[in-house]
Design a protein around this motif. Structure first.
Motif, mmCIF file in Angstrom:
data_model
loop_
_atom_site.group_PDB
_atom_site.id
_atom_site.type_symbol
_atom_site.label_atom_id
_atom_site.label_comp_id
_atom_site.label_asym_id
_atom_site.label_seq_id
_atom_site.Cartn_x
_atom_site.Cartn_y
_atom_site.Cartn_z
ATOM 1 N N LEU A 149 0.841 -1.191 0.000
ATOM 2 C CA LEU A 149 0.000 0.000 0.000
ATOM 3 C C LEU A 149 0.879 1.246 0.000
ATOM 4 C CD1 LEU A 149 -2.580 -0.956 2.809
ATOM 5 C CD2 LEU A 149 -2.874 -1.183 0.327
ATOM 6 N N ALA A 150 0.292 2.369 -0.372
ATOM 7 C CA ALA A 150 1.035 3.635 -0.356
ATOM 8 C C ALA A 150 0.170 4.735 0.235
ATOM 9 C CB ALA A 150 1.479 4.008 -1.766
ATOM 10 N N ARG A 151 0.836 5.728 0.807
ATOM 11 C CA ARG A 151 0.169 6.937 1.282
ATOM 12 C C ARG A 151 0.964 8.138 0.787
ATOM 13 N NH1 ARG A 151 -0.369 8.876 5.724
ATOM 14 N NH2 ARG A 151 -2.487 9.620 5.451
ATOM 15 N N PRO A 152 0.343 9.306 0.698
ATOM 16 C CA PRO A 152 1.074 10.482 0.234
ATOM 17 C C PRO A 152 2.268 10.797 1.131
ATOM 18 C CG PRO A 152 -1.297 10.902 0.243
ATOM 19 C CD PRO A 152 -1.089 9.591 0.936
ATOM 20 N N GLY A 153 3.373 11.167 0.510
ATOM 21 C CA GLY A 153 4.534 11.649 1.254
ATOM 22 C C GLY A 153 5.531 10.594 1.677
ATOM 23 N N ILE A 154 5.269 9.312 1.363
ATOM 24 C CA ILE A 154 6.211 8.272 1.794
ATOM 25 C C ILE A 154 6.549 7.300 0.662
ATOM 26 C CG2 ILE A 154 5.576 8.397 4.244
ATOM 27 C CD1 ILE A 154 3.925 5.808 3.775
ATOM 28 N N ALA A 155 6.544 7.786 -0.567
ATOM 29 C CA ALA A 155 6.810 6.903 -1.709
ATOM 30 C C ALA A 155 8.153 6.182 -1.593
ATOM 31 C CB ALA A 155 6.735 7.687 -3.014
ATOM 32 N N PRO A 156 9.248 6.849 -1.204
ATOM 33 C CA PRO A 156 10.520 6.121 -1.073
ATOM 34 C C PRO A 156 10.465 5.026 -0.001
ATOM 35 C CG PRO A 156 10.944 8.449 -1.340
ATOM 36 C CD PRO A 156 9.469 8.313 -1.100
ATOM 37 N N TYR A 157 9.795 5.305 1.115
ATOM 38 C CA TYR A 157 9.646 4.285 2.157
ATOM 39 C C TYR A 157 8.853 3.100 1.613
ATOM 40 C CZ TYR A 157 8.370 2.149 6.649
ATOM 41 O OH TYR A 157 8.187 1.264 7.685
ATOM 42 N N THR A 158 7.794 3.395 0.871
ATOM 43 C CA THR A 158 6.996 2.333 0.260
ATOM 44 C C THR A 158 7.854 1.493 -0.676
ATOM 45 O OG1 THR A 158 4.989 3.677 0.411
ATOM 46 C CG2 THR A 158 4.979 1.890 -1.189
ATOM 47 N N ALA A 159 8.700 2.153 -1.461
ATOM 48 C CA ALA A 159 9.601 1.435 -2.364
ATOM 49 C C ALA A 159 10.545 0.529 -1.577
ATOM 50 C CB ALA A 159 10.397 2.423 -3.210
ATOM 51 N N SER A 160 11.048 1.026 -0.456
ATOM 52 C CA SER A 160 12.000 0.239 0.333
ATOM 53 C C SER A 160 11.336 -0.987 0.943
ATOM 54 C CB SER A 160 12.641 1.108 1.430
ATOM 55 O OG SER A 160 11.751 1.347 2.515
ATOM 56 N N LYS A 161 10.105 -0.852 1.391
ATOM 57 C CA LYS A 161 9.427 -1.994 2.015
ATOM 58 C C LYS A 161 8.909 -2.985 0.974
ATOM 59 C CE LYS A 161 10.244 -1.046 6.267
ATOM 60 N NZ LYS A 161 11.118 -1.937 7.063
ATOM 61 N N GLY A 162 8.589 -2.490 -0.218
ATOM 62 C CA GLY A 162 8.291 -3.415 -1.305
ATOM 63 C C GLY A 162 9.518 -4.237 -1.656
ATOM 64 N N ALA A 163 10.678 -3.588 -1.626
ATOM 65 C CA ALA A 163 11.931 -4.294 -1.891
ATOM 66 C C ALA A 163 12.201 -5.361 -0.837
ATOM 67 C CB ALA A 163 13.092 -3.300 -1.942
ATOM 68 N N ILE A 164 11.890 -5.062 0.416
ATOM 69 C CA ILE A 164 12.103 -6.048 1.486
ATOM 70 C C ILE A 164 11.239 -7.289 1.260
ATOM 71 C CG2 ILE A 164 11.617 -6.502 3.924
ATOM 72 C CD1 ILE A 164 14.269 -5.166 3.508
ATOM 73 N N SER A 165 9.992 -7.099 0.886
ATOM 74 C CA SER A 165 9.130 -8.254 0.628
ATOM 75 C C SER A 165 9.679 -9.101 -0.514
ATOM 76 C CB SER A 165 7.711 -7.785 0.282
ATOM 77 O OG SER A 165 7.067 -7.280 1.422
ATOM 78 N N ASN A 166 10.101 -8.460 -1.597
ATOM 79 C CA ASN A 166 10.627 -9.222 -2.735
ATOM 80 C C ASN A 166 11.986 -9.842 -2.418
ATOM 81 O OD1 ASN A 166 8.356 -8.565 -4.156
ATOM 82 N ND2 ASN A 166 9.429 -7.756 -5.929
#
Length: 253
Positions: A149-166
């Protein structure tokens, strides 16, 4: 129960001087493991170790910078040589940096990725090199609801946690054949120092309580059961899984 008994195991928990990391270290210790706490602040690290020891948990410090590959390897290799195996790794170290994506500082992006993603790779690789010859080991990476999921203002954090899952799935794909179990926990919104500003924001808390089927923030202790399960014999055939502990927020529109 033997299925959840961690006696005789040693667990390294990165970023464990407070918040989720400390709660997980305490839970693993209560399940019988000896725990190695990690952090960059020597005073906080010593305080956290002393606190767990006062509770009767076998705890020690293993301080190193998770974003420095040379420090990581020296610390892990040194502990393995001098004190024995690290059986369990919890990759918990992480940070948050909020800001509009169009104005996001590239240096902050690099720092966030190094802390949230590179560190997990560095420490897991260092531990796996010892686990593989033993044909046993548990690695649990801390992902997030922001893995999907994503929320405004944290796109890089979202990218980092997507990377952790993969990355978790990749670890399982490469290392399961060697006897390692590599999984992740994806916490929802928990009351932690990282979320202190959001917890203190009545508007955000009201939104979160309405958005989450459970209707509340999570407490860090509610992550312990999932962590013990993924580190214990009970999960012997669980590999490459991302376990969401989020009060139902990812299940509901």
């Amino acid at each position: 129960m033997e299925l959840f008994d961690l006696s005789g195991r040693t667990a390294l928990v990165t970023g464990s001087t407070m918040g989720i990391g400390l709660a997980l270290a305490r839970g693993l210790g209560q399940a019988g493991a000896s725990v190695l706490l990690n952090g960059r602040n020597p005073d906080r690290l010593a305080e956290a170790v002393a606190g767990l020891q006062a509770e009767g948990i076998t705890a020690a410090a293993l301080g190193f910078d998770v974003t420095d590959v040379a420090e990581v390897r020296a610390a892990v290799d040194g502990h393995e040589a001098e004190h024995g195996p690290i059986d369990i790794l919890i990759n918990n170290a992480g940070m948050q940096h909020r800001g509009p994506l169009e104005d996001f500082d590239p240096e902050a992006f690099d720092r966030l990725m190094r802390t949230n993603v590179y560190s997990a790779f560095y420490v897991a690789q260092a531990c796996a090199r010892h686990m593989i010859p033993r044909k046993a080991g548990r690695i649990v990476n801390i992902a997030s609801v922001q893995s999907k999921l994503a929320r405004p203002g944290i796109a890089p954090y979202t990218a980092s946690k997507g990377a952790i899952s993969n990355l978790t799935m990749g670890m399982a794909t490469d290392w399961a054949r060697h006897g390692l179990n590599c999984n992740a926990i994806a916490p929802g919104y928990f009351k932690t120092p990282l979320n202190a500003a959001l917890v203190a924001d009545p508007e955000f808390s009201a939104w979160l309580e309405k958005r989450t089927p459970a209707g509340r923030w999570g407490e860090v202790e509610e992550l312990v059961g999932a962590c013990v399960f993924l580190c214990a014999p009970a999960s012997s055939f669980v590999n490459g899984h991302v376990l969401f502990v989020d009060g139902g927020i990812t299940a509901s529109l």
